[in-house]
Design an enzyme around this catalytic site. Structure first.
Site, short mmCIF file in Angstrom:
data_model
loop_
_atom_site.label_atom_id
_atom_site.label_comp_id
_atom_site.label_asym_id
_atom_site.label_seq_id
_atom_site.Cartn_x
_atom_site.Cartn_y
_atom_site.Cartn_z
N THR B 88 -0.20 -36.90 4.06
CA THR B 88 -1.09 -37.03 3.32
C THR B 88 -1.66 -35.46 3.05
OG1 THR B 88 -0.19 -39.26 4.59
CG2 THR B 88 -2.20 -39.42 3.38
N GLU B 89 -2.32 -36.05 1.30
CA GLU B 89 -3.30 -35.46 0.82
C GLU B 89 -4.73 -36.12 1.57
OE1 GLU B 89 -2.30 -33.58 -0.46
OE2 GLU B 89 -4.28 -31.89 -1.97
N HIS B 137 3.44 -26.09 -5.26
CA HIS B 137 2.83 -27.87 -6.11
C HIS B 137 4.32 -27.70 -6.58
CE1 HIS B 137 0.53 -30.82 -8.73
NE2 HIS B 137 1.47 -31.72 -7.26
N ASN B 140 7.93 -34.24 -9.01
CA ASN B 140 8.24 -35.43 -8.64
C ASN B 140 9.07 -36.11 -9.40
OD1 ASN B 140 9.35 -37.83 -7.14
ND2 ASN B 140 7.58 -38.75 -7.27
#
Lengths: 83, 283
Positions: B88-89, B137, B140
């Site tokens: 989680t960020e 990065h 998705n």
């Protein structure tokens, strides 16, 4: 069976897209209101609703383009399970 | 073949694990939630089965799953050469995890942060190996995307960059180098776009469907910003906007209250069955 399957599949789609009208034979992907990610939802719905596991060779968009084609797919899976 | 650890079995970690396993790498997928690991394996099986239908290659789900070991302990990472972190960020969570990973892994294991917005240099400083920490990065859904942002931190060595670039090459990902800054290039723009789209719904200017229709029909985008939010995860969008706000201290990154309410209510998008739209759940 096929008519029942048509009704259930149609209900699933129209619940998601209540404003769209389409016949059982029309290509829902060509009509443009669903994208290919919706195909995954259709697979999950059909497997759950009809208690079947669609084999890999049947998992192609051609089987999910219309309500009628999906009902035919369900009928094939059901008869395969019975037979 | 590389022994790769993947930490975090959410949407991104699951996609990364699947893609690596599909390309022949051995994968150890670790999450502190055993249920998340079960869901990840189910998702990977479904995605592999669906690959051909979504325009990808036919994939043998059993062969892919055979490449993946799952577990809840970071000790499983002991023999890995590269670890890709996808949790989680949230800075507090990442801060605690990197310190634990630093102990659990070999001294020469490379750490890859698959973060949406946290600076890589800041993550590297959490470890005793800032030269072996870099950012990637991923986009998705990971198995379907052919490019990613490639972000070295201030101390990242050339050897680390080469190792990570080779791993990305092996899974068919084009590495696009960008410099280290919160949000990099993609999320600096995308997160603000999604946040502003959420404001439009929040203020009643247009509903979600209409907002997306403008982007689809007027701009020719394949998906609108709120469909994209549902795909990424509404909670992930919120956390990313919050990180941008914290990093830049600029009010233009103020999170939309609707994103907060939806996150609190569990309306996280496709992965929870409901977000800006409703989906057939996996359960």
């Amino acid at each position: 069976m096929s008519n029942d399957a048509r009704t259930e599949i149609r209900t699933f789609i129209t619940t998601k897209f209540p404003d769209v009208t389409f016949s059982d034979e029309e290509d829902i992907f060509a009509l443009g209101f669903v994208n290919s990610l919706f195909a995954m939802e259709l697979v999950m719905f059909i497997e759950k609703a009809f208690g079947t596991r669609i084999p890999n060779e049947e998992l192609h968009l051609g089987n999910f383009r219309s309500v009628a084609l999906m009902a035919d797919l369900v009928a094939r899976q059901t008869s395969a399970a019975v037979g | 073949m590389t022994n790769v650890g993947v930490v975090g079995a959410g949407v991104m970690g699951t996609g990364v694990a699947q893609d690596l396993a599909h390309h022949g790498h051995r994968v150890v997928l670790v999450d502190n939630n055993a249920d998340a690991l079960d869901e990840a394996l189910a998702k990977i099986e479904l995605d592999c089965r669906m690959s051909r239908m979504l325009g990808g290659p036919a994939i043998d789900a059993e062969a892919v799953l055979a490449q993946i070991t799952v577990g809840t302990s970071l000790d499983l990472l002991a023999e890995t050469e590269v670890v890709i972190e996808n949790i989680t960020e949230n800075w507090d969570l990442k801060s605690a995890l990197y310190k634990q990973m630093d102990v659990a892994c070999k001294a020469d294991t490379v750490f890859v942060a698959n973060t949406s917005a946290i600076p890589i240099t800041k993550i590297g400083a959490l470890t005793s190996r800032p030269d072996k920490v870099m950012g990637v990065h991923f986009m998705n859904p990971v198995p379907m995307k052919t490019a990613c942002e490639f972000i070295p931190g201030y101390h990242t060595s050339e050897q680390t960059k080469d190792t990570v670039r080779a791993l990305l090459d092996s899974i068919g990902k084009k590495a696009i180098p960008v410099n280290d800054a919160s949000g990099f290039v993609s999320n600096r723009v995308l997160m603000l776009t999604v946040n502003e789209a959420a404001f439009l719904v929040h203020e009643g200017v247009a509903d979600a469907k209409t907002v997306d229709e403008v982007f689809r029909s007027c701009f020719g985008h394949p998906m609108g910003p709120l469909e994209t939010a549902d795909l990424i995860g509404v909670d992930t969008i919120l956390y990313s906007v919050e990180v941008l706000y914290e990093q830049f201290n600029d009010s233009k990154y103020r999170p939309c209250p609707l994103l907060k309410k939806m996150t609190d209510a569990g309306l996280h998008g496709r992965k929870s069955g409901k977000g800006f739209y409703t989906y057939q759940s996996m359960g």
